[in-house]
Scaffold this active site. Structure first.
Site, mmCIF file in Angstrom:
data_model
loop_
_atom_site.group_PDB
_atom_site.id
_atom_site.type_symbol
_atom_site.label_atom_id
_atom_site.label_comp_id
_atom_site.label_asym_id
_atom_site.label_seq_id
_atom_site.Cartn_x
_atom_site.Cartn_y
_atom_site.Cartn_z
ATOM 1 N N CYS A 161 -24.523 -19.256 5.512
ATOM 2 C CA CYS A 161 -23.222 -19.714 5.005
ATOM 3 C C CYS A 161 -22.239 -19.933 6.156
ATOM 4 C CB CYS A 161 -22.600 -18.681 4.064
ATOM 5 S SG CYS A 161 -23.744 -17.847 3.000
ATOM 6 N N ASP A 162 -22.233 -19.031 7.124
ATOM 7 C CA ASP A 162 -21.136 -19.003 8.097
ATOM 8 C C ASP A 162 -21.532 -19.376 9.530
ATOM 9 O OD1 ASP A 162 -19.484 -18.160 6.042
ATOM 10 O OD2 ASP A 162 -19.951 -16.054 6.374
ATOM 11 N N CYS B 83 -23.956 -13.443 5.970
ATOM 12 C CA CYS B 83 -24.755 -14.629 5.634
ATOM 13 C C CYS B 83 -24.681 -15.666 6.743
ATOM 14 C CB CYS B 83 -24.264 -15.215 4.316
ATOM 15 S SG CYS B 83 -25.132 -16.724 3.882
#
Ligand code: NDP
Length: 317
Positions: free
Chosen positions: A141-142, A138
């Site tokens: 997200c990261d 992701c």
């Protein structure tokens, strides 16, 4: 009936665009739908960045905002959304019995399955080893952790292209590793990749291994070994992070043996409907669609499932 058992007219399993749209329609039909949101409330769009192709948002909208809007709209019409997952089903007779991980047993007169699909992994051992320590599925997200660093992304679909351009805004360099010599992503998405200077595409290549430092429990990936599939040559590339974007598998495990699935696990529906092999159980969105897989087609099939559930209930209750 014990206090952990509830009767519902319509249970919706899953909370992506399909689940929430089904909830909006069944809510407006006064069925008071109950939604179990599943392990990723809001579904895949909550880990996507800009959504530019959902009708009604001329300037685009972020995935999480879109899902919050859909949830609020469903709740406005009386839908109850609940944290948690359905873990066991019995569709052998009506009411259908579904057990949830919060200890509840739901006896439902109709069911709409909208459990979506989940990210696929490469399946090499080092991927699991460095998961969360340099390997992620992701970018949204990261990606933030890789500001100014060098990353690689694997895949050639819309997700890989979208995430590569997203990462290119944060990272100093993005390698895009793809196993063929052309992308399957839409032309618009491909153009964004081709026009981004700090993305370097490595065609015809697969990731053989992820390498990194290991000190006790501390791990951190710092390279990938890739193999050119046309000539068999391998080389190592230094990277700080690797993002996997190679598609999804349907979240249908708990329905195995209870309704018909195809050979790849997608729920089979009667053509032109959302009716599964069990009367009164409907399926919408990515869990039954390996072809279009768009938020808007998922929403459309959620609407279909709601209308079919309502008609089914009025024919049997
Ligand atoms: P796709 O299935 O479309 O693409 C998966 C990619 O990963 C393909 O390029 C495939 O290669 C590659 N791949 C698959 N398995 C492996 C493996 N084991 N090793 C290496 N590479 C592998 O998935 P996406 O998640 O990209 O997209 C899913 C759907 O969602 C699509 O319909 C897409 O259009 C849609 N989508 C739309 C977006 C938007 O419009 N904003 C954003 C993101 C997704 P190969 O091509 O060789 O098969």
């Amino acid at each position: 009936m014990n206090e952990n058992t509830e009767k519902q007219r319509c249970l919706i399993i899953g909370s992506g665009p399909a689940g929430y749209t089904a909830a909006i329609y069944t809510g407006r039909a006064d069925l008071k739908p109950l939604i179990y949101q599943g392990i990723q409330p809001g579904g895949q769009l909550t880990i996507t960045t800009e959504v530019d192709n959902f009708p009604g948002y001329p300037k685009g909208i972020t995935g999480p905002e879109l899902m919050e809007d859909l949830k609020a709209q469903a709740e406005r019409f009386g839908a109850e959304t609940r944290w948690g997952s359905i873990t066991e089903v019995d569709f052998s007779k009506r009411p259908f019995i579904c057990k949830a991980d919060d200890g509840k047993t739901i006896e439902a007169e109709s069911i709409i399955i909208a459990t979506g699909a989940s990210a696929r992994w490469l399946g090499i051992p080092s991927e699991q080893e460095f998961m969360g320590s340099g390997v992620s599925a992701c970018a949204t997200c990261d990606g933030y952790f890789y500001r100014g660093k060098v990353v690689a992304i694997v895949g050639g679909g819309d997700t890989a292209c979208e995430e590569a351009t997203y990462l290119a805004k944060l990272a100093s360099k993005v390698y895009m590793i793809h196993r063929r010599d052309e992308f399957r992503a839409s032309k618009a998405m491909q153009a964004k990749v081709f026009n981004t200077k700090n993305i370097e595409i490595i065609w015809n290549s697969r990731i053989k291994e992820i390498v990194g430092e290991k000190q006790g429990f501390m791990k951190s990936a710092n390279g990938i070994i890739i193999e050119n599939v046309t000539n068999g040559e391998s080389k190592q590339i230094d990277i700080d992070g690797l993002f996997i974007a190679i598609g999804h598998s349907p979240n249908s495990d708990i329905f195995k043996g209870h309704i018909d699935l195809d050979e790849t696990g997608y729920i089979v529906t009667k053509p032109g409907t959302t009716q599964t092999s069990v009367e009164g159980v409907f399926a919408a969105g990515d869990v039954q669609d390996h072809h279009y897989r768009q938020a808007i087609t998922a929403a459309g099939s959620g609407c279909m499932a709601a209308i079919e559930a309502e008609r089914f209930l009025s024919s049997v209750l």
